[in-house]
Design an enzyme around this catalytic site. Structure first.
Site, PDB file in Angstrom:
ATOM      1  N   ASN A   1      37.672  29.356  47.992  1.00 31.59           N
ATOM      2  CA  ASN A   1      37.143  28.047  47.579  1.00 31.59           C
ATOM      3  C   ASN A   1      38.208  26.966  47.417  1.00 31.59           C
ATOM      4  OD1 ASN A   1      38.088  29.165  45.211  1.00 31.59           O
ATOM      5  ND2 ASN A   1      36.420  28.406  43.955  1.00 31.59           N
TER       6      ASN A   1
ATOM      7  N   GLU B   1      48.112  29.191  34.832  1.00 30.48           N
ATOM      8  CA  GLU B   1      48.754  28.637  36.024  1.00 30.48           C
ATOM      9  C   GLU B   1      49.023  27.156  35.809  1.00 30.48           C
ATOM     10  OE1 GLU B   1      47.591  31.685  39.514  1.00 30.48           O
ATOM     11  OE2 GLU B   1      46.174  30.048  39.288  1.00 30.48           O
TER      12      GLU B   1
ATOM     13  N   CYS C   1      35.328  27.402  40.218  1.00 31.75           N
ATOM     14  CA  CYS C   1      35.214  28.227  39.009  1.00 31.75           C
ATOM     15  C   CYS C   1      35.004  27.387  37.755  1.00 31.75           C
ATOM     16  CB  CYS C   1      36.465  29.078  38.865  1.00 31.75           C
ATOM     17  SG  CYS C   1      37.946  28.075  38.941  1.00 31.75           S
TER      18      CYS C   1
ATOM     19  N   GLU D   1      42.734  35.159  37.240  1.00 32.39           N
ATOM     20  CA  GLU D   1      41.994  33.889  37.127  1.00 32.39           C
ATOM     21  C   GLU D   1      40.611  34.145  37.706  1.00 32.39           C
ATOM     22  OE1 GLU D   1      43.081  31.226  35.698  1.00 32.39           O
ATOM     23  OE2 GLU D   1      45.241  31.494  35.605  1.00 32.39           O
TER      24      GLU D   1
HETATM   25  P1  NAP Z   1      36.277  37.568  45.443  1.00 32.55           P
HETATM   26  O1  NAP Z   1      35.187  38.129  46.251  1.00 32.55           O
HETATM   27  O2  NAP Z   1      36.667  38.268  44.200  1.00 32.55           O
HETATM   28  O3  NAP Z   1      37.516  37.438  46.433  1.00 32.55           O
HETATM   29  C1  NAP Z   1      38.760  36.912  46.008  1.00 32.55           C
HETATM   30  C2  NAP Z   1      39.852  37.527  46.834  1.00 32.55           C
HETATM   31  O4  NAP Z   1      39.874  38.939  46.598  1.00 32.55           O
HETATM   32  C3  NAP Z   1      39.664  37.355  48.338  1.00 32.55           C
HETATM   33  O5  NAP Z   1      40.916  37.239  48.957  1.00 32.55           O
HETATM   34  C4  NAP Z   1      39.005  38.666  48.730  1.00 32.55           C
HETATM   35  O6  NAP Z   1      39.217  38.989  50.077  1.00 32.55           O
HETATM   36  C5  NAP Z   1      39.754  39.619  47.828  1.00 32.55           C
HETATM   37  N1  NAP Z   1      39.078  40.888  47.596  1.00 32.55           N
HETATM   38  C6  NAP Z   1      37.751  41.183  47.704  1.00 32.55           C
HETATM   39  N2  NAP Z   1      37.551  42.487  47.413  1.00 32.55           N
HETATM   40  C7  NAP Z   1      38.761  43.017  47.129  1.00 32.55           C
HETATM   41  C8  NAP Z   1      39.214  44.323  46.769  1.00 32.55           C
HETATM   42  N3  NAP Z   1      38.377  45.342  46.635  1.00 32.55           N
HETATM   43  N4  NAP Z   1      40.547  44.499  46.551  1.00 32.55           N
HETATM   44  C9  NAP Z   1      41.406  43.481  46.691  1.00 32.55           C
HETATM   45  N5  NAP Z   1      41.035  42.222  47.035  1.00 32.55           N
HETATM   46  C10 NAP Z   1      39.736  42.002  47.240  1.00 32.55           C
HETATM   47  O7  NAP Z   1      35.978  36.064  45.031  1.00 32.55           O
HETATM   48  P2  NAP Z   1      35.555  34.869  45.971  1.00 32.55           P
HETATM   49  O8  NAP Z   1      34.099  34.952  46.227  1.00 32.55           O
HETATM   50  O9  NAP Z   1      36.479  34.775  47.140  1.00 32.55           O
HETATM   51  O10 NAP Z   1      35.905  33.628  45.043  1.00 32.55           O
HETATM   52  C11 NAP Z   1      34.997  33.105  44.155  1.00 32.55           C
HETATM   53  C12 NAP Z   1      35.307  33.575  42.756  1.00 32.55           C
HETATM   54  O11 NAP Z   1      36.621  33.174  42.398  1.00 32.55           O
HETATM   55  C13 NAP Z   1      34.383  32.935  41.743  1.00 32.55           C
HETATM   56  O12 NAP Z   1      33.985  33.870  40.794  1.00 32.55           O
HETATM   57  C14 NAP Z   1      35.271  31.870  41.119  1.00 32.55           C
HETATM   58  O13 NAP Z   1      34.873  31.494  39.825  1.00 32.55           O
HETATM   59  C15 NAP Z   1      36.595  32.535  41.131  1.00 32.55           C
HETATM   60  N6  NAP Z   1      37.681  31.550  41.022  1.00 32.55           N
HETATM   61  C16 NAP Z   1      38.397  31.515  39.871  1.00 32.55           C
HETATM   62  C17 NAP Z   1      39.394  30.564  39.720  1.00 32.55           C
HETATM   63  C18 NAP Z   1      40.211  30.500  38.454  1.00 32.55           C
HETATM   64  O14 NAP Z   1      41.266  29.874  38.483  1.00 32.55           O
HETATM   65  N7  NAP Z   1      39.790  31.122  37.370  1.00 32.55           N
HETATM   66  C19 NAP Z   1      39.666  29.667  40.756  1.00 32.55           C
HETATM   67  C20 NAP Z   1      38.909  29.742  41.918  1.00 32.55           C
HETATM   68  C21 NAP Z   1      37.924  30.707  42.039  1.00 32.55           C
HETATM   69  P3  NAP Z   1      38.182  38.586  51.220  1.00 32.55           P
HETATM   70  O15 NAP Z   1      37.693  37.199  50.920  1.00 32.55           O
HETATM   71  O16 NAP Z   1      39.021  38.641  52.448  1.00 32.55           O
HETATM   72  O17 NAP Z   1      37.099  39.596  51.179  1.00 32.55           O
END
Ligand code: NAP
Length: 479
Positions: free
Chosen positions: A152, A459, A284, A250
């Site tokens: 995102n 961060e 997020c 995060e």
């Molecule tokens: P996600 O599904 O958890 O994926 C995040 C990253 O982790 C991606 O690079 C993903 O790879 C990887 N990943 C997925 N499964 C994994 C596993 N089993 N082992 C290691 N890595 C793995 O989250 P998303 O849908 O991309 O992002 C949205 C989420 O991020 C939301 O919940 C949002 O709130 C959160 N977010 C938090 C912040 C903050 O600063 N707190 C900022 C931005 C977003 P692939 O995409 O290649 O599968």
């Protein structure tokens, strides 16, 4: 607009690595393929860790002023290529062009901030109570860092981790999201041009599970910094337990946006639109539950409907006038339909929108729902899309109780002109961040992060570099 040369290879030890096994990258606005990336796994991740471990002794001993100069050059190159990087980001992530340019500036600001800060990682001399002893504390980089980032913010989530890690003297193996890898690879090309030595910054694209697992299991990786969902954050934490790695997590949010009857309603509406619809609702810190005091509920709703009706949805990657692009993929589009249908089935009213848009990509109408209750999925899930969910409340106590009744604890927002109330709310909201009369608060110089299931670690800000530093106590006998 001129587009960036799309790099479609991973980066290990300063070499661009390809593979026969590929993953396609799709433009979510058109569902057309943009390109592909190597689908790498365990072997290549180990090679990247080898490179990062080998580069660590030299990079960690490189004078901070030299590291700072390289990072500043990287920062300047990112800004020089702002429009190309933004175009690329909008194409793979669906983000409005103006927002993408904003993200490039926001992302670059972390590089500059930590470049400046890396020369000020001072240790301590502790006044000794023993005449024969002297006590000192020095700060050292933790070692090889594994960074895993979401789709995102394909640019800024990378610089927010990698800039402080590199500034501290750590070396990095990064796994970007397979949905938006090209922004990461473009950043890496500029990093090499800036003079970041081979092996110091590596990018492995491909299978998330095997790359993540390899980073977590390898004892040479001393720290994992992850931004993404709470589910994957919990998984990584468990995987890191055997090697006792340091972690920054995060994770997801469920931000309350509280509007009291004494608030400046026009400002609250404007800031709510900015907060809820940033990246089409896929951040997020997006306002997730809109709590509006009962006495002004109808007035606020009518102002909001007028404002939301003016939002323009479309091909954000090529039309400057578009404010809202598509969702990232079919799964997220399906989720919007599921959340709306579940709410309607349980008695909600759809005031505006509520359906997918037939525009070729993963588009969903900007939507407003009322008559919601806590049994509905939308009341406890992170929405991650263009839906405004409005809840009435009567008293300050009730607003606080609803706001804190979630496992998440990332961002929260409160709007009131009553200063004592504002203070009480700021102190009592169980969140890592509070926007007080503002819907926008994130920048490189302040600490970003959550509590509870939104994770831990910060961060940005003067605290951000501490995530990549360990203290060493030196006890000197002078007798
Ligand atoms: P996600 O599904 O958890 O994926 C995040 C990253 O982790 C991606 O690079 C993903 O790879 C990887 N990943 C997925 N499964 C994994 C596993 N089993 N082992 C290691 N890595 C793995 O989250 P998303 O849908 O991309 O992002 C949205 C989420 O991020 C939301 O919940 C949002 O709130 C959160 N977010 C938090 C912040 C903050 O600063 N707190 C900022 C931005 C977003 P692939 O995409 O290649 O599968």
């Amino acid at each position: 607009m001129q587009h960036f040369q799309v790099i479609q290879t991973a980066l290990i030890n300063g070499e661009w690595i390809d593979s026969k096994n590929k993953l396609d990258v799709i433009n979510p606005a058109t569902k057309q393929k943009i390109g592909s990336i190597p689908n790498l796994g365990v072997k290549e991740t180990q090679q990247a860790i080898d490179a990062a471990a080998e580069a660590f002794p030299i990079w960690s001993k490189t004078p901070p002023a030299t590291r700072a100069n390289i990072l500043l050059k990287w920062h300047n190159l990112i800004l020089q290529h702002k429009s190309q990087l933004a175009a690329l980001l909008s194409m793979e992530g669906g983000k409005a062009l103006e927002e993408s340019r904003g993200e490039i500036e926001y992302g670059a600001a972390f590089v500059r901030w930590f470049a400046e800060g890396c020369r000020r990682v001072d240790g301590d001399i502790i006044p000794s109570d023993n005449p024969e002893k002297r006590y000192l504390v020095i700060k050292q980089p933790v070692g090889v860092v594994g960074a895993i980032t979401p789709w995102n913010f394909p640019n800024a989530m990378i610089t927010r981790k990698c800039a402080p890690a590199l500034a501290a003297g750590c070396t990095v193996v990064l796994k970007p999201s397979e949905l938006t890898p090209f922004s990461a690879l473009a950043l890496a090309e500029l990093a090499l041009e800036a003079g970041i030595p081979k092996g110091v910054f590596n990018i492995v694209t491909g299978d998330a599970e095997s790359i993540g697992n390899t980073l977590c299991e390898d004892p040479r990786v001393r720290k994992i910094s992850f931004t993404g969902s709470t589910r994957v954050g919990q998984l990584l934490m468990a995987q890191c337990a055997p090697t006792l790695k340091r972690l920054s997590l995060e994770l997801g949010g469920n931000a309350p946006f509280i509007v009291f009857e004494d608030a400046n309603l026009d400002k609250a509406v404007k800031d709510l639109i900015a907060s809820r619809f940033r990246n089409n609702g896929q951040t997020c810190v997006c306002a997730n539950r809109i709590l509006v005091q009962e006495s002004i509920f109808e007035t606020f709703l009518s102002k909001l409907v007028d404002a939301v009706k003016k939002l323009k949805v479309g091909l954000a990657f090529k039309d400057e006038s578009v404010q809202l692009g598509p969702l990232i993929n079919q799964e997220h589009l399906d989720k919007m339909q599921r959340l709306v249908q579940d709410a309607l089935d349980k008695g909600a009213e759809c005031v505006l929108g509520g359906k997918p848009l037939d525009m070729g990509g993963y588009f969903f109408e900007p939507t407003i729902l009322t008559q919601l209750n806590p049994t509905m999925q939308i009341s406890f899930e992170e929405i991650f899309g263009p839906i405004l969910a409005l809840y009435p409340f009567r008293t300050e106590e009730e607003a606080l109780q609803i706001a804190n009744a979630t496992h998440a604890g990332l961002a929260s927002y409160v709007f009131t002109e009553n200063m004592p109330r504002l203070w009480r709310m700021m102190e009592n909201l169980e969140y890592g961040m509070v926007g007080a009369n503002t819907g926008s608060m994130s920048n490189a110089i302040t600490p970003f992060g959550g509590v509870k299931h939104s994770g831990f670690g910060r961060e940005g800000s003067k605290y951000g570099i501490d995530e990549y530093i360990q203290l060493k106590y030196l006890c000197l006998d002078v007798s």
